[in-house]
Design a protein around this motif. Sequence first.
Motif, PDB file in Angstrom:
ATOM      1  N   UNK A   2       0.904  -0.646   0.280  1.00 57.02           N
ATOM      2  CA  UNK A   2       0.042   0.105   0.048  1.00 57.02           C
ATOM      3  C   UNK A   2       0.846   1.052   0.553  1.00 57.02           C
ATOM      4  N   UNK A   3       2.031   1.377   1.166  1.00 61.88           N
ATOM      5  CA  UNK A   3       3.019   2.210   0.730  1.00 61.88           C
ATOM      6  C   UNK A   3       3.145   2.497  -0.186  1.00 61.88           C
ATOM      7  N   UNK A   4       3.876   1.224  -1.439  1.00 57.99           N
ATOM      8  CA  UNK A   4       4.498   1.522  -2.371  1.00 57.99           C
ATOM      9  C   UNK A   4       3.120   2.392  -3.925  1.00 57.99           C
ATOM     10  N   UNK A   5       2.541   1.844  -3.648  1.00 55.08           N
ATOM     11  CA  UNK A   5       1.139   2.183  -4.411  1.00 55.08           C
ATOM     12  C   UNK A   5       1.413   3.560  -4.074  1.00 55.08           C
ATOM     13  N   UNK A   6       1.101   3.788  -2.910  1.00 49.56           N
ATOM     14  CA  UNK A   6       1.290   6.366  -3.032  1.00 49.56           C
ATOM     15  C   UNK A   6       1.868   6.034  -2.036  1.00 49.56           C
ATOM     16  N   UNK A   7       3.095   6.102  -2.788  1.00 48.86           N
ATOM     17  CA  UNK A   7       4.614   6.853  -2.561  1.00 48.86           C
ATOM     18  C   UNK A   7       4.642   7.848  -2.157  1.00 48.86           C
ATOM     19  N   UNK A   8       3.960   8.398  -3.585  1.00 51.32           N
ATOM     20  CA  UNK A   8       3.901  10.463  -3.849  1.00 51.32           C
ATOM     21  C   UNK A   8       3.407  11.005  -2.695  1.00 51.32           C
ATOM     22  N   UNK A   9       2.121  10.039  -2.221  1.00 56.09           N
ATOM     23  CA  UNK A   9       1.324  10.928  -1.330  1.00 56.09           C
ATOM     24  C   UNK A   9       2.525  10.411   0.028  1.00 56.09           C
ATOM     25  N   UNK A  10       2.571   9.768   0.393  1.00 59.96           N
ATOM     26  CA  UNK A  10       3.368   8.675   1.649  1.00 59.96           C
ATOM     27  C   UNK A  10       4.132   9.883   1.945  1.00 59.96           C
TER      28      UNK A  10
END
Length: 243
Positions: free
Chosen positions: A179-187
């Motif tokens: 999940x963190x990889x899928x949303x790496x930009x937001x994280x």
Amino acid sequence: MLIQSVFAAAREVFSPALRRILWKSIGLTLALLVLVWLGLTKLFDIFLTNHDLSASYPIIDSFAFFLAGFGLFVALIYLLPAISAIVAGYFLDDVAEIVERKDYPADPPGQALPFGTSLLYGMRFAGLSLLVNLVALLLFFIPGINIGAFFIANAYLLGREYFELAAGRFRPAEDVARLRTEHRGTVLAAGAVVAALVLVPVVNLITPIFGAVLMVHLHKRLTHGRALWTQVRRTDSASIENT
């Protein structure tokens, strides 16, 4: 999504529900900073004593003490992200339970991480943060690079650590990483907000609680969006089949 999470964290970090945890977090952060300060001071005193600078070069000795005071202050700034992670790991479940119960009452509550696991996460991140910030500290005297290196490194580290702590209450480690990889930009952007807070003196003492609240909201908003999209697709598929 991120902006709403930031505003929610800023609004709730000083709320009555979290105030007690905030004060305990600040107290623990200050206690750890004092312990680190005393340890570094003792090490520097041992160094000066062993080299006996005061006997041969009293001026150098005085200048060394001046640099030590400034150097120790800088060192504490670079150590604060690691200390913040340890404190966040200790208080995150308490913070998350309050935020989840207050803002997401219809959702199933998260499962608190075992104390050993939570502490292990904090210590793991603290070690990694110490290593990365040691490299950033070596770049301190290079203008234009020092603050940039510190900010970028901690934006990534803080974003990763706080998000994994918040998401780990609901899913296994491999799913959290995915999940963190899928949303790496937001994280990463959320980590940049926390890293910017670290740079503000005094205010940076609220970093552990602010970061925890921010990532609880961000994780909820990211997974709510996914759940809603899945529900819409299932509804559409069912409508087509009925037709």
